[in-house]
Design a protein around this motif. Structure first.
Motif, PDB file in Angstrom:
ATOM      1  N   PHE A  34       7.703   0.502  -3.704  1.00 14.36           N
ATOM      2  CA  PHE A  34       7.205  -0.820  -4.084  1.00 14.36           C
ATOM      3  C   PHE A  34       6.986  -0.945  -5.587  1.00 14.36           C
ATOM      4  O   PHE A  34       7.033  -2.055  -6.136  1.00 14.36           O
ATOM      5  CB  PHE A  34       5.917  -1.155  -3.328  1.00 14.36           C
ATOM      6  CG  PHE A  34       6.170  -1.833  -2.004  1.00 14.36           C
ATOM      7  CD1 PHE A  34       6.515  -3.175  -1.946  1.00 14.36           C
ATOM      8  CD2 PHE A  34       6.086  -1.126  -0.820  1.00 14.36           C
ATOM      9  CE1 PHE A  34       6.761  -3.805  -0.738  1.00 14.36           C
ATOM     10  CE2 PHE A  34       6.343  -1.738   0.403  1.00 14.36           C
ATOM     11  CZ  PHE A  34       6.681  -3.082   0.449  1.00 14.36           C
ATOM     12  N   ALA A  41       9.859  -2.563  -7.029  1.00 18.64           N
ATOM     13  CA  ALA A  41      10.046  -3.983  -6.691  1.00 18.64           C
ATOM     14  C   ALA A  41       9.137  -4.903  -7.506  1.00 18.64           C
ATOM     15  O   ALA A  41       9.344  -6.124  -7.516  1.00 18.64           O
ATOM     16  CB  ALA A  41       9.774  -4.196  -5.197  1.00 18.64           C
ATOM     17  N   PHE A  91      10.635  -7.609 -10.111  1.00 17.07           N
ATOM     18  CA  PHE A  91      11.260  -8.769  -9.461  1.00 17.07           C
ATOM     19  C   PHE A  91      10.205  -9.747  -8.967  1.00 17.07           C
ATOM     20  O   PHE A  91      10.295 -10.959  -9.197  1.00 17.07           O
ATOM     21  CB  PHE A  91      12.136  -8.319  -8.291  1.00 17.07           C
ATOM     22  CG  PHE A  91      12.549  -9.443  -7.388  1.00 17.07           C
ATOM     23  CD1 PHE A  91      13.579 -10.307  -7.748  1.00 17.07           C
ATOM     24  CD2 PHE A  91      11.884  -9.664  -6.169  1.00 17.07           C
ATOM     25  CE1 PHE A  91      13.947 -11.368  -6.915  1.00 17.07           C
ATOM     26  CE2 PHE A  91      12.244 -10.718  -5.342  1.00 17.07           C
ATOM     27  CZ  PHE A  91      13.277 -11.570  -5.716  1.00 17.07           C
ATOM     28  N   PHE A  92       9.177  -9.246  -8.266  1.00 14.61           N
ATOM     29  CA  PHE A  92       8.159 -10.115  -7.695  1.00 14.61           C
ATOM     30  C   PHE A  92       7.352 -10.818  -8.778  1.00 14.61           C
ATOM     31  O   PHE A  92       6.975 -11.991  -8.630  1.00 14.61           O
ATOM     32  CB  PHE A  92       7.240  -9.323  -6.768  1.00 14.61           C
ATOM     33  CG  PHE A  92       7.796  -9.129  -5.385  1.00 14.61           C
ATOM     34  CD1 PHE A  92       7.525 -10.035  -4.378  1.00 14.61           C
ATOM     35  CD2 PHE A  92       8.609  -8.046  -5.096  1.00 14.61           C
ATOM     36  CE1 PHE A  92       8.046  -9.872  -3.098  1.00 14.61           C
ATOM     37  CE2 PHE A  92       9.136  -7.865  -3.821  1.00 14.61           C
ATOM     38  CZ  PHE A  92       8.855  -8.783  -2.818  1.00 14.61           C
ATOM     39  N   MET A 131       2.769  -2.041  -0.829  1.00 14.72           N
ATOM     40  CA  MET A 131       2.542  -3.358  -1.400  1.00 14.72           C
ATOM     41  C   MET A 131       1.058  -3.597  -1.656  1.00 14.72           C
ATOM     42  O   MET A 131       0.665  -4.104  -2.723  1.00 14.72           O
ATOM     43  CB  MET A 131       3.081  -4.444  -0.460  1.00 14.72           C
ATOM     44  CG  MET A 131       2.784  -5.865  -0.921  1.00 14.72           C
ATOM     45  SD  MET A 131       3.362  -7.150   0.216  1.00 14.72           S
ATOM     46  CE  MET A 131       5.118  -7.110  -0.130  1.00 14.72           C
TER      47      MET A 131
END
Length: 414
Positions: free
Chosen positions: A265, A268, A271-272, A317
């Motif tokens: 995570f 990621a 991007f988020f 997350m």
């Protein structure tokens, strides 16, 4: 030896020491020593108490008087001796004080490990921003390796986990003394004690937005260590209903999926952040905690194993999205002169006050739902899920922050 390899070994060992007992000690205290929930949570809460005081104090020592690698080595050696002592203790009050002293020694080493890594990389001509993350990821690998070692050796419910941690801590303590010298930097400007302790960052509390942010950082920080404290004990209580289940026999390996998820995570997050902005990403984290606890409540190591695995995956997350995006928010909002102090304040609110409050409250919740030694885990986990849900409902109503995509791109690039 190649300097990167030396730093990889140091980072691997730093978190191997912690991973040897952090996840499994709660199950040992509950199921073997038969401690009460409040006693277990108080012992885990020593890390929060230590995070309030000693990282800043030992940082001052490394900044002013003693080489950082020597402070790191001394902390680990003393901590190792305390863990050897702890392995022999079965009284909850005595174990509390020993683990408090150990936390005073260990918690500063996380920052000192980073400091030594930064100085050594800088002296060797490496790009710290580019070259440190691939080195630091070995810390997470070390944490997972320790969990697997303790599990596969059958030490989840044994004081041997403390021996493993103590032995590796002793080795790391000696190894730290062999690292390239990281002496205090002579400065023409003498920093005040308040500045060294990071108190100059308190100016951020003059802004309502930052007051709300740090308040929620503390409240969410209360949830960060709950599953570390009680996860192993929770799975251990299925020994009668699912005695041959993988999640019971190898609880550490099952829980280690959470740490593996963390590493994924992290990748990621850029991007988020660009797509949704810091406020929405932090809100995702809060609701991820709702699902983390809720899936624990309805899952089991038998037919409900997939629910527990899903909870472990969601942990990445829940943990990373608030910690990393929160740190980026602080970086963006703080003046350049107090950035380091502001980050210290963020860690103080989450891993210091937040963790301490969380352990105090969670221990009482566990004891409240325990009757004649039998814990109502479903009610316990639903209580924690309800707490996170309440935070998720209130947070977007009171935290005013407008997402500007260009700002998030700048923050991520840093």
């Amino acid at each position: 030896m190649n300097i990167r390899l030396r730093l990889i070994i140091m980072n691997f060992m730093e978190f191997f020491v912690w991973g040897s007992w952090l996840i499994s000690l709660g199950g040992y205290m509950f199921n073997v020593l038969h401690f009460k929930g409040q006693e277990v949570s108080d012992i885990y809460g020593t890390m929060g108490v230590a995070s309030i005081f000693t990282p800043a104090l030992f940082g001052i020592v490394a900044d002013r008087w003693l080489n950082a690698e020597r402070v790191l080595g001394l902390c680990h050696i003393i901590g190792a001796l305390l863990l050897f002592w702890a392995s022999k203790v079965t009284d909850p009050q005595m174990l509390y004080y020993i683990m408090l002293l150990n936390s005073f020694m260990f918690m500063p080493t996380i920052g000192l490990n980073n400091t030594v890594s930064f100085i050594v990389l800088g002296k060797s001509g490496f790009n710290i921003v580019k070259d440190f993350p691939p080195i630091r990821v070995w810390g997470t690998i070390g944490f997972i390796a320790a969990m697997w070692m303790v599990d596969l050796c059958g030490f989840n419910l044994s004081p041997m986990q403390l021996y493993i941690s103590a032995g590796s801590g002793l080795l790391l303590g000696v190894y730290a003394f062999t690292m390239p010298g990281c002496p205090p930097v002579k400065s023409a400007v003498k920093r005040s004690l308040a500045s060294s302790l990071g108190l100059d960052a308190l100016v951020l509390f003059q802004r309502n937005k930052m007051v709300i942010f740090f308040l929620f950082a503390m409240l969410l920080g209360a949830a960060l260590q709950i599953t570390n404290t009680f996860g192993s004990a929770f799975l251990g209580d299925f020994a009668n209903t699912y005695p041959d289940a993988f999640g019971v026999k190898h609880s550490n390996i099952l829980i280690s999926i959470s740490q593996i998820s963390e590493t994924l995570f992290i990748l990621a997050i850029p991007f988020f952040l660009r797509r949704f902005g810091i406020k929405q990403v932090m809100l995702m984290s809060i609701f991820a905690w709702v699902f983390r606890f809720g899936l624990f409540a309805i899952g089991n190591p038998g037919s409900g194993l997939w629910l527990l695995i899903l909870s472990m995956i969601i942990y990445g997350m829940a943990f990373d999205f608030f910690n990393i995006s929160g740190a980026l928010f602080v970086e963006k909002e703080a003046d350049i002169k107090i950035r380091a102090s502001a980050q210290g304040l963020f860690m103080l609110m989450t891993n210091g006050f937040g963790a301490w409050v969380g352990n105090k409250i969670s221990g009482r919740v566990v004891d409240y739902f325990t009757v004649d030694g039998v814990k109502d885990w479903q009610s316990i986990w639903f209580s924690f899920a309800g707490y996170a849900l309440l935070l998720g409902i209130v947070f977007p109503l009171v935290f005013r922050y407008k997402h500007v995509p260009s700002d998030e791109k700048v923050a991520v690039s840093h």
